[in-house]
Design a protein around this motif. Sequence first.
Motif, PDB file in Angstrom:
ATOM      1  N   ILE A 207     -12.295 -21.454   3.604  1.00  0.00           N
ATOM      2  CA  ILE A 207     -13.464 -20.953   4.323  1.00  0.00           C
ATOM      3  C   ILE A 207     -14.228 -22.104   4.973  1.00  0.00           C
ATOM      4  O   ILE A 207     -14.708 -22.006   6.107  1.00  0.00           O
ATOM      5  CB  ILE A 207     -14.392 -20.170   3.365  1.00  0.00           C
ATOM      6  N   GLU A 215     -10.779 -16.702  16.322  1.00  0.00           N
ATOM      7  CA  GLU A 215     -10.663 -15.565  15.414  1.00  0.00           C
ATOM      8  C   GLU A 215     -10.255 -14.331  16.219  1.00  0.00           C
ATOM      9  O   GLU A 215     -10.706 -14.137  17.349  1.00  0.00           O
ATOM     10  CB  GLU A 215     -12.003 -15.307  14.718  1.00  0.00           C
ATOM     11  N   ASN A 450     -21.992  -8.972   1.889  1.00  0.00           N
ATOM     12  CA  ASN A 450     -20.572  -9.068   1.528  1.00  0.00           C
ATOM     13  C   ASN A 450     -20.358  -8.678   0.078  1.00  0.00           C
ATOM     14  O   ASN A 450     -19.583  -9.304  -0.643  1.00  0.00           O
ATOM     15  CB  ASN A 450     -20.037 -10.486   1.781  1.00  0.00           C
ATOM     16  N   TYR A 459     -22.504 -19.587   6.019  1.00  0.00           N
ATOM     17  CA  TYR A 459     -21.857 -19.745   7.321  1.00  0.00           C
ATOM     18  C   TYR A 459     -22.903 -20.233   8.319  1.00  0.00           C
ATOM     19  O   TYR A 459     -23.985 -19.652   8.432  1.00  0.00           O
ATOM     20  CB  TYR A 459     -21.310 -18.408   7.809  1.00  0.00           C
ATOM     21  N   GLN A 461     -22.460 -20.363  11.676  1.00  0.00           N
ATOM     22  CA  GLN A 461     -22.302 -19.770  13.014  1.00  0.00           C
ATOM     23  C   GLN A 461     -22.219 -20.853  14.089  1.00  0.00           C
ATOM     24  O   GLN A 461     -22.798 -20.736  15.151  1.00  0.00           O
ATOM     25  CB  GLN A 461     -23.449 -18.812  13.324  1.00  0.00           C
ATOM     26  N   ARG A 488     -18.020 -22.315  10.457  1.00  0.00           N
ATOM     27  CA  ARG A 488     -17.379 -21.077  10.942  1.00  0.00           C
ATOM     28  C   ARG A 488     -18.396 -20.016  11.364  1.00  0.00           C
ATOM     29  O   ARG A 488     -19.494 -19.920  10.838  1.00  0.00           O
ATOM     30  CB  ARG A 488     -16.541 -20.455   9.827  1.00  0.00           C
ATOM     31  N   ASN A 489     -17.941 -19.179  12.287  1.00  0.00           N
ATOM     32  CA  ASN A 489     -18.604 -17.909  12.551  1.00  0.00           C
ATOM     33  C   ASN A 489     -18.096 -16.876  11.553  1.00  0.00           C
ATOM     34  O   ASN A 489     -16.953 -16.923  11.111  1.00  0.00           O
ATOM     35  CB  ASN A 489     -18.281 -17.392  13.953  1.00  0.00           C
ATOM     36  N   THR A 490     -18.936 -15.937  11.205  1.00  0.00           N
ATOM     37  CA  THR A 490     -18.493 -14.739  10.508  1.00  0.00           C
ATOM     38  C   THR A 490     -19.202 -13.571  11.163  1.00  0.00           C
ATOM     39  O   THR A 490     -20.330 -13.719  11.650  1.00  0.00           O
ATOM     40  CB  THR A 490     -18.783 -14.803   8.999  1.00  0.00           C
ATOM     41  N   GLU A 496     -25.584 -11.233  13.380  1.00  0.00           N
ATOM     42  CA  GLU A 496     -25.077 -11.379  14.749  1.00  0.00           C
ATOM     43  C   GLU A 496     -26.114 -10.955  15.787  1.00  0.00           C
ATOM     44  O   GLU A 496     -26.161 -11.514  16.888  1.00  0.00           O
ATOM     45  CB  GLU A 496     -23.811 -10.554  14.932  1.00  0.00           C
ATOM     46  N   GLN A 507     -25.247 -15.720   7.613  1.00  0.00           N
ATOM     47  CA  GLN A 507     -24.699 -14.868   6.564  1.00  0.00           C
ATOM     48  C   GLN A 507     -24.246 -15.788   5.431  1.00  0.00           C
ATOM     49  O   GLN A 507     -23.624 -16.826   5.672  1.00  0.00           O
ATOM     50  CB  GLN A 507     -23.516 -14.059   7.102  1.00  0.00           C
ATOM     51  N   ILE A 509     -22.009 -17.003   2.190  1.00  0.00           N
ATOM     52  CA  ILE A 509     -20.677 -16.869   1.605  1.00  0.00           C
ATOM     53  C   ILE A 509     -20.859 -16.329   0.192  1.00  0.00           C
ATOM     54  O   ILE A 509     -21.631 -16.883  -0.594  1.00  0.00           O
ATOM     55  CB  ILE A 509     -19.947 -18.221   1.558  1.00  0.00           C
TER      56      ILE A 509
END
Length: 592
Positions: A207, A215, A450, A459, A461, A488-490, A496, A507, A509
């Motif tokens: 991750i 993605e 999540n 994350y 972003q 990373r983006n999620t 968003e 967001q 993890i």
Amino acid sequence: MQYPKLLVCTLTLLICFVLPLSAAEKTKSKSNSSDANTPSYELPQPAKENLDLSMYEQIRIEGLTHSHVMEYASGLMDGIGPRLTGSPNLKRANEWTRDQLAAMGCSNAHLEDWGEFGMGWQQLNTWTRMAAPDTAVFITQAAPWSPSSNGAISGQAIWMDVKKEEDLDKYKGKLAGKVVLLGEMREVKPVEKPLFEREDEKELAKIVEHPLTPEPEYFTPELMKSIEMRQKISKFLAEEHALAVILPSRDGRNNGGSGGTIFVDSSRGLGWFSYQREHIQPVPVVIAAIENYGRVYRLLKTNVPVTIEMNVDVKFTGDHEHGFDTIAEIPGTDPKLKDEVVMLGGHLDSWASATGATDNGAGTVVAMEVMRILNALQVKPRRTIRIGLWTGEEQGLFGSIGYVKQHFGFVPPSTAPDQVKLPEWMRKPAGPIELKPDQQKISGYFNVDNGSGKILGVYLQENVAEAPIFSQWIEPLKDLGVTAITVRNTGGTDHESFDNVGIPGFQFIQDRLDYSSRTHHSNMDTYERLQAGDLAQAATVEAIFVYNTAMRDQMLPRKPLPHPELEEQRKAPLKNLMPGAIEVEGNTNTKE
């Protein structure tokens, strides 16, 4: 005499010294004036964060030792239950969360209307059984916004094998009064891996590592074609007077979609937009446990007649229900910073087959517990801390998009011919972004969505500037398992909506537990799947992130403002690149 000469020299020196100081003060004053008009997120960030470790300790004690998160969980999941967007239960949840936030000491607790949604719907009772050649009780749930069967019904079962529109022709005149099984029977593999898992170091490292390839997009052309195909099948079933439809449940991670677990959401119905009256499903639709579906499927494949009885008892509560977000605050106290805001939240709505505990009752009660912790400690934040509990998330982030549009900004969607056929929330962003003044006054937004797992990190972003800041924040939290920061983006949830208009949106993890294997959108998404210790940890960690954001001198740094209107230009092939290429009319990849 020497005195007049000395006086002249002294005065001259003083003038020479004071004039530069005066100029410097004017320059400094001009610089300060310029800084005063510059949002603090654009100014240089300090290398070292000023952390209040005493407040860390107080938040940890209150959050971990005096947690009330499971009380909120029981009130929401057991006391109110499933919270489908537009339903009476979601209205109750909006009002209950508003009143709880006010009771704990929040200010300005209220509901904000984000606009018209569609039909209100409740499942009152659903049962399905096989009456012949044998009797068997099936595990089923009504697909969201399925119409009622208007009492018990009975009909012969028929399996439809439809892969393309032309396949419908062979069923003309054969479906009247029939219960239709729609969908292939998938392989049911053994559950060889745990359905409940903690992230190990290897998985967490994946991750953290930034992907070097884009993605995959969720709304692919293939998905859109399948949605269109389902709408055509739905219309055909109505025209042919089918009695009802049974769909097989999908699988979960590690083959978790068996043993009576069924996943029930829009993707399992006959239409993604069935909450709108113009797209209402024309016949009752139920989702069946794969083992029950499989038995009927195999009997029909060997030409054994099967009789199905069912009762889909549901209630519609209006065609034009509105959606609401729950909003409340802890007011800022710093005269210079109190108009700035830090936000946190999660989505309050759920699907209807269970009580929406892990998706996203967990994120809701964690956010509520954060506000309780901070109120209990009587914090006096410099910036205003605001909670937002969104609705309509499961159908397209409607609540958070609506709130952001009203307060911070809006991204105009594409008007390309292939895009205007889609609902607005599914269309590609076209830009340029339209911003409101308050967009400059929000430091950041933190989201939990999540499942029930503890927080392991965050994350970013692709907001690289946050990494050195959050790295310092989590150092005193590593004993709680908070270690990971990924650029990373999620996607797929409410942060968003903020990120899309240039606001830092994050967001967390989380430990995976049994979220995607067993509880996500399923009939097993109940209070029993919540992990009390994990949720207490999550609330403690989020409270510290929110508190730090509210107290630091500057707002969190931002990425460059998105420019979706330039995306096609940026992705266009380079021109005049290949030596020796000649111009070919209509070929944009060759030399002009």
